[in-house]
Every structure is written in structure tokens, then in C-alpha cells.
Design a protein around this motif. Structure first.
Motif, short mmCIF file in Angstrom:
data_model
loop_
_atom_site.label_atom_id
_atom_site.label_comp_id
_atom_site.label_asym_id
_atom_site.label_seq_id
_atom_site.Cartn_x
_atom_site.Cartn_y
_atom_site.Cartn_z
N ARG A 36 0.84 -1.19 0.00
CA ARG A 36 0.00 0.00 0.00
C ARG A 36 0.88 1.25 0.00
O ARG A 36 1.99 1.24 0.52
CB ARG A 36 -0.89 -0.03 1.26
CG ARG A 36 -1.96 1.02 1.31
CD ARG A 36 -2.89 0.88 2.51
NE ARG A 36 -2.26 0.62 3.79
CZ ARG A 36 -1.66 1.55 4.54
NH1 ARG A 36 -1.57 2.79 4.12
NH2 ARG A 36 -1.14 1.21 5.71
N ASP A 37 0.37 2.33 -0.56
CA ASP A 37 1.09 3.60 -0.54
C ASP A 37 1.25 4.10 0.89
O ASP A 37 0.43 3.82 1.77
CB ASP A 37 0.34 4.67 -1.35
CG ASP A 37 0.50 4.49 -2.84
OD1 ASP A 37 1.45 3.80 -3.26
OD2 ASP A 37 -0.34 5.03 -3.59
N TRP A 38 2.31 4.86 1.11
CA TRP A 38 2.53 5.55 2.39
C TRP A 38 1.67 6.81 2.35
O TRP A 38 1.85 7.66 1.50
CB TRP A 38 4.01 5.88 2.54
CG TRP A 38 4.37 6.53 3.83
CD1 TRP A 38 4.50 7.87 4.05
CD2 TRP A 38 4.65 5.89 5.08
NE1 TRP A 38 4.86 8.09 5.36
CE2 TRP A 38 4.96 6.89 6.01
CE3 TRP A 38 4.68 4.56 5.49
CZ2 TRP A 38 5.29 6.62 7.33
CZ3 TRP A 38 5.00 4.28 6.80
CH2 TRP A 38 5.31 5.30 7.71
N THR A 39 0.71 6.91 3.25
CA THR A 39 -0.26 8.00 3.20
C THR A 39 0.02 9.04 4.28
O THR A 39 0.76 8.77 5.24
CB THR A 39 -1.69 7.45 3.41
OG1 THR A 39 -1.79 6.95 4.75
CG2 THR A 39 -2.02 6.36 2.40
N PRO A 40 -0.61 10.20 4.16
CA PRO A 40 -0.51 11.19 5.25
C PRO A 40 -1.02 10.62 6.59
O PRO A 40 -0.52 10.98 7.64
CB PRO A 40 -1.38 12.35 4.78
CG PRO A 40 -1.35 12.25 3.29
CD PRO A 40 -1.30 10.77 2.99
N GLY A 41 -1.98 9.70 6.53
CA GLY A 41 -2.46 9.05 7.75
C GLY A 41 -1.39 8.19 8.41
O GLY A 41 -1.29 8.14 9.64
N ASP A 42 -0.57 7.52 7.59
CA ASP A 42 0.55 6.74 8.13
C ASP A 42 1.54 7.66 8.83
O ASP A 42 1.99 7.37 9.94
CB ASP A 42 1.28 5.98 7.00
CG ASP A 42 0.41 4.91 6.36
OD1 ASP A 42 -0.24 4.16 7.11
OD2 ASP A 42 0.40 4.84 5.12
N ARG A 43 1.86 8.76 8.18
CA ARG A 43 2.81 9.72 8.76
C ARG A 43 2.24 10.34 10.04
O ARG A 43 2.94 10.51 11.02
CB ARG A 43 3.15 10.80 7.73
CG ARG A 43 4.07 11.87 8.25
CD ARG A 43 5.46 11.36 8.54
NE ARG A 43 6.24 12.44 9.11
CZ ARG A 43 7.10 12.30 10.10
NH1 ARG A 43 7.34 11.13 10.62
NH2 ARG A 43 7.76 13.33 10.55
N ARG A 44 0.95 10.68 10.01
CA ARG A 44 0.32 11.30 11.19
C ARG A 44 0.36 10.35 12.38
O ARG A 44 0.71 10.75 13.50
CB ARG A 44 -1.12 11.69 10.83
CG ARG A 44 -1.70 12.74 11.69
CD ARG A 44 -3.06 13.27 11.20
NE ARG A 44 -3.73 12.51 10.17
CZ ARG A 44 -3.81 12.87 8.89
NH1 ARG A 44 -3.25 13.98 8.47
NH2 ARG A 44 -4.43 12.11 8.01
#
Length: 155
Positions: A36-44
Motif C-alpha cells: 500500500r502507498d505511504w499515506t498522510p495518515g501513516d505519517r500522522r
């Protein structure tokens, strides 16, 4: 009084760190397994976990260096305190394991910012979280252990 307040905050915040760590680990493992793509939710979630852990470490260091009635005595007689289980745990093992856990979290968080493929970010973050959570689990003074403490301190 201040010691009790900081100890209470330190005791309760550990569960935020544990829950955020487990959520981040599940998300990282799923992202790695599913490419899966690395999302802003992952970073958050990564930032929330590391930030909560930073605050937890700050509270712990305040207890260790400024407020704890145990630490000064155990550090004064370091050789003797190494033979007493609960003194050794709180003066050496607990802070050392937590420092290793925080280092794993920070290092892998920084590494994910430099890596390009999303799957590689998820893998790096998952491995770092596994290490951090393992160190945290070893460093928590679980009830039933000779140095155990309550799971939740009350007011």
C-alpha cells in the motif's frame, strides 16, 4: 505532591504509547503486506506515536532525575542496588530499555522520511515498531513481577 502527579501521568500515558504503537504496527504490517502507498495518515500516526513516546520519556526523566525518592538512593549506592531487584529495575533496566525503544522509534521514523518506495517505508517502520514495542513490553513493571506496579494508578 508533584511526584505523585508526574508518576500518575507517566503511568497513564504509557497506555497511549502502547495503543498508538500497536495501531501503527498493524497499519505498517498491512501496508507492507499489501504494498500500500505511504499515506498522510501513516505519517500522522507515526508522529503521534513518537510524540507521545517523547512526552512519556520526558516525564520518566523528570521522575528519574528530579522527583523519584528511589533513584537518588539507588544511584548513590549503585553497586549495592544492582543486587536488589526492584532498585536495579528502576535505576537501570527500565530507563535503559525505554531509551532503546525510543531510539528505535526515532531512528526508523527518520529512515522512513528518506526512503522512496512505500513498501520499503512500511517495512522499515514495522521493524522499528516491533523493536520498540518489544523493549517497551520488557520495560513495563507488570503486576505480578517482583518490581511490578499497578496497570493503572488511581488519583
Amino acid at each position: 505532591m508533584l511526584y505523585s502527579v508526574v508518576l500518575l501521568l507517566h503511568s497513564w500515558l504509557r497506555w497511549a504509547v502502547v495503543v498508538l504503537g500497536v495501531l501503527a504496527l498493524v497499519r505498517a504490517l498491512m501496508g507492507w503486506a499489501r504494498a500500500r502507498d505511504w499515506t498522510p495518515g501513516d505519517r500522522r500516526l507515526q508522529v503521534f506515536f513518537v510524540s507521545a513516546f517523547d512526552i512519556q520519556m520526558l516525564l520518566g526523566m523528570t521522575l528519574y532525575f528530579a522527583l523519584s525518592p528511589v533513584t537518588p538512593r539507588s544511584l548513590d549506592a549503585l553497586r549495592m542496588s544492582m543486587s536488589i531487584g526492584h532498585l536495579r529495575f528502576f535505576s537501570l533496566e527500565h530507563p535503559l530499555l525505554m531509551l532503546l525503544a525510543l531510539t528505535a522509534a526515532h531512528a526508523t521514523s527518520a529512515m522512513t522520511r528518506r526512503e522512496a518506495p512505500a513498501q520499503s517505508k512500511h517495512r522499515t517502520w514495522a521493524v522499528g515498531l516491533l523493536l520498540a514495542i518489544l523493549f517497551v513490553a520488557l520495560a513495563i513493571p507488570w503486576p505480578g513481577l517482583p518490581h511490578g506496579r499497578p496497570l493503572l494508578r488511581d488519583f
